[in-house]
Design a protein around this motif. Structure first.
Motif, PDB file in Angstrom:
ATOM      1  N   ILE A  27       0.819  -1.213   0.000  1.00 29.24           N
ATOM      2  CA  ILE A  27       0.000   0.000   0.000  1.00 29.24           C
ATOM      3  C   ILE A  27       0.853   1.262   0.000  1.00 29.24           C
ATOM      4  CG2 ILE A  27      -0.220   0.347   2.496  1.00 29.24           C
ATOM      5  CD1 ILE A  27      -3.172   0.363   0.044  1.00 29.24           C
ATOM      6  N   ARG A  28       2.116   1.147   0.450  1.00 26.64           N
ATOM      7  CA  ARG A  28       3.002   2.317   0.484  1.00 26.64           C
ATOM      8  C   ARG A  28       3.221   2.894  -0.909  1.00 26.64           C
ATOM      9  NH1 ARG A  28       7.080  -0.766   4.543  1.00 26.64           N
ATOM     10  NH2 ARG A  28       6.454  -2.442   3.149  1.00 26.64           N
ATOM     11  N   GLU A  31       0.250   5.496  -1.653  1.00 28.29           N
ATOM     12  CA  GLU A  31      -0.218   6.503  -0.702  1.00 28.29           C
ATOM     13  C   GLU A  31      -0.057   7.942  -1.187  1.00 28.29           C
ATOM     14  OE1 GLU A  31       0.272   4.075   3.497  1.00 28.29           O
ATOM     15  OE2 GLU A  31       1.879   5.434   2.866  1.00 28.29           O
ATOM     16  N   VAL A 136      -7.816   5.412  -0.413  1.00 27.26           N
ATOM     17  CA  VAL A 136      -6.758   4.619   0.207  1.00 27.26           C
ATOM     18  C   VAL A 136      -7.287   3.928   1.461  1.00 27.26           C
ATOM     19  CG1 VAL A 136      -4.525   4.703   1.374  1.00 27.26           C
ATOM     20  CG2 VAL A 136      -4.865   6.007  -0.702  1.00 27.26           C
ATOM     21  N   CYS A 139      -9.522   0.930   0.508  1.00 20.20           N
ATOM     22  CA  CYS A 139      -8.691  -0.147  -0.064  1.00 20.20           C
ATOM     23  C   CYS A 139      -7.853  -0.806   1.018  1.00 20.20           C
ATOM     24  CB  CYS A 139      -7.790   0.407  -1.170  1.00 20.20           C
ATOM     25  SG  CYS A 139      -8.669   0.872  -2.683  1.00 20.20           S
ATOM     26  N   ASP A 140      -7.272   0.005   1.891  1.00 20.10           N
ATOM     27  CA  ASP A 140      -6.450  -0.518   2.971  1.00 20.10           C
ATOM     28  C   ASP A 140      -7.282  -1.392   3.913  1.00 20.10           C
ATOM     29  OD1 ASP A 140      -3.814  -0.294   4.547  1.00 20.10           O
ATOM     30  OD2 ASP A 140      -5.302   0.302   6.039  1.00 20.10           O
ATOM     31  N   SER A 141      -8.477  -0.920   4.284  1.00 17.35           N
ATOM     32  CA  SER A 141      -9.346  -1.693   5.178  1.00 17.35           C
ATOM     33  C   SER A 141      -9.752  -3.015   4.541  1.00 17.35           C
ATOM     34  CB  SER A 141     -10.600  -0.874   5.529  1.00 17.35           C
ATOM     35  OG  SER A 141     -10.267   0.262   6.289  1.00 17.35           O
ATOM     36  N   ARG A 144      -6.773  -5.425   4.599  1.00 20.09           N
ATOM     37  CA  ARG A 144      -6.534  -5.934   5.952  1.00 20.09           C
ATOM     38  C   ARG A 144      -7.500  -7.066   6.292  1.00 20.09           C
ATOM     39  NH1 ARG A 144      -4.577  -1.744  10.293  1.00 20.09           N
ATOM     40  NH2 ARG A 144      -3.711  -0.053   9.047  1.00 20.09           N
ATOM     41  N   PRO A 222       2.381  -0.656   7.580  1.00 17.60           N
ATOM     42  CA  PRO A 222       1.007  -0.757   7.066  1.00 17.60           C
ATOM     43  C   PRO A 222      -0.043  -0.990   8.145  1.00 17.60           C
ATOM     44  CG  PRO A 222       2.511  -2.049   5.711  1.00 17.60           C
ATOM     45  CD  PRO A 222       3.260  -1.663   6.947  1.00 17.60           C
ATOM     46  N   SER A 223       0.374  -1.336   9.371  1.00 20.80           N
ATOM     47  CA  SER A 223      -0.583  -1.542  10.450  1.00 20.80           C
ATOM     48  C   SER A 223      -0.982  -0.240  11.127  1.00 20.80           C
ATOM     49  CB  SER A 223      -0.012  -2.512  11.504  1.00 20.80           C
ATOM     50  OG  SER A 223       0.168  -3.800  10.956  1.00 20.80           O
ATOM     51  N   VAL A 226      -4.563   4.640   8.415  1.00 19.77           N
ATOM     52  CA  VAL A 226      -4.304   5.310   7.139  1.00 19.77           C
ATOM     53  C   VAL A 226      -4.051   6.798   7.341  1.00 19.77           C
ATOM     54  CG1 VAL A 226      -5.344   5.998   4.951  1.00 19.77           C
ATOM     55  CG2 VAL A 226      -5.538   3.652   5.723  1.00 19.77           C
ATOM     56  N   ARG A 229      -0.633   7.397   8.640  1.00 22.97           N
ATOM     57  CA  ARG A 229       0.404   7.164   7.623  1.00 22.97           C
ATOM     58  C   ARG A 229       0.480   8.333   6.653  1.00 22.97           C
ATOM     59  NH1 ARG A 229      -1.981   1.830   6.745  1.00 22.97           N
ATOM     60  NH2 ARG A 229      -2.214   2.391   4.554  1.00 22.97           N
TER      61      ARG A 229
END
Length: 346
Positions: A27-28, A31, A136, A139-141, A144, A222-223, A226, A229
């Motif tokens: 995911i980095r 971002e 983001v 998508c991140d959720s 996970r 990544p934990s 968002v 980050r």
């Protein structure tokens, strides 16, 4: 419940392949993208993984479906609490799994099917959004939760005696402890030299930029939430910009103050419910143990206190150099924390 070797082998192979695809999405790399690129590049990848995961999990659910309905389940069962968070319910299913039982596989598949279907609907709605944070974030959720679902099913198969777990599974508590340690170490590195002067500002911001870059490169990054980050990336960008162009000291000091406020704000990770419960148990037990200890805590007590790293700056200093602190410092720090938990202040 089927236990045919060929079917189990098929599920485990597909789980491993899909989990590897999910873990390969870094995911980095996305971002800093604008919303249109996120919608055209990241969202289709995540939607495809969601669809694949839900298809596989639907098959697992049919094969290893829960024996009892939610209403029939005993108190304490992960499916008996429909309002528990998805991650907490998954952790409960894993914790409750008995040896050689495949029921947890069906339980997890049931929970994951509902959750991933909702995530797919949310992701569909966010596609037209022009907010990079929202895209983001969704998508991140979704990633996970796909990762949580697949690695927990993989672990449940392994615990039931069907092969080894192919991937690491981390509970929400384990993830939160890792995040807290990482945030505490960033905070310590940034604040180590104290308030800079105009003459030391360049070196202080350069060191802070290096500390941020290190955190971004760690597996735990990544934990982080968002928004944290993205704010961290923004501060990093501002530091690099100031260092490149040698802006005036007044602007640099404002940047430093923003950085300090941000790294202190990261301590809000301690408000996560799983950490509140975990920390209260350790602090109260330590308070009792220290009553009978005259000097620095013995190694066994220090080992039990170690997971509290990042909870409190005074305690962090004691844990870093336990041999230098007298009994009074330990008693004072632990007693203060224990009072806070009794008041419900934490």
């Amino acid at each position: 419940m089927p236990e045919r070797p060929r079917e189990l082998a098929k599920f485990k192979t597909e789980l491993a392949s899909l989990t590897a695809r999910v873990l390969a999405v870094d995911i980095r790399a996305y971002e800093s993208m604008p919303p249109d690129r996120l919608a055209s590049e990241l969202e289709p990848i995540v939607s495809g993984l969601l669809a694949s995961a839900n298809g596989l999990i639907a098959e697992v659910r049919v094969a290893y479906g829960a024996v009892a309905s939610t209403e029939e389940r005993a108190e304490g069962d992960p499916l008996a609490a429909p309002y528990a968070g998805f991650e907490q319910a998954i952790d409960a299913a894993i914790a409750a799994q008995s040896s050689s039982s495949l029921q947890a596989v069906g339980d997890i598949a049931f929970l994951a099917h509902l959750e991933l279907r909702q995530r797919a609907e949310r992701l569909e709605r966010v596609k037209a959004c022009r907010d990079a944070i929202a895209i983001v974030g969704e998508c991140d959720s979704a990633l996970r939760r796909v990762r949580k679902a697949l690695t927990s099913i993989d672990l449940a198969f392994a615990r039931a005696g069907y092969g080894e777990a192919a991937f690491d599974f981390a509970s929400e508590l384990e993830d939160s402890l890792r995040v807290r340690r990482a945030c505490a170490r960033l905070r310590a590195r940034v604040l180590a030299a104290g308030e800079p002067t105009p003459g030391t500002l360049h070196a202080a911001l350069r060191a802070a930029g290096t500390a941020i870059a290190m955190l971004v490169g760690w597996d735990v990054y990544p934990s982080l939430r968002v928004r944290d980050r993205l704010q961290l990336r923004d501060v990093q960008r501002r530091i690099l910009d100031w260092l490149r162009h040698e802006k005036d000291p007044t602007a640099g000091m404002r940047l430093w103050q923003d950085l300090v406020a941000f790294v202190r704000m990261l301590a809000q990770v301690n408000r996560r419910q799983e950490l509140l419960e975990h920390d209260a148990v350790i602090v109260h037990a330590a308070a009792v143990e220290l009553e009978s200890i005259a000097g620095a805590p013995p190694a066994a007590v220090l080992a039990r206190l170690a997971p509290l790293e990042g909870l409190d700056e005074e305690l962090d200093a004691l844990l870093a150099r336990p041999e230098r602190a007298g009994a009074g410092a330990w008693h004072g720090a632990i007693a203060r924390l224990a009072r806070g938990y009794r008041r419900g202040a934490r």
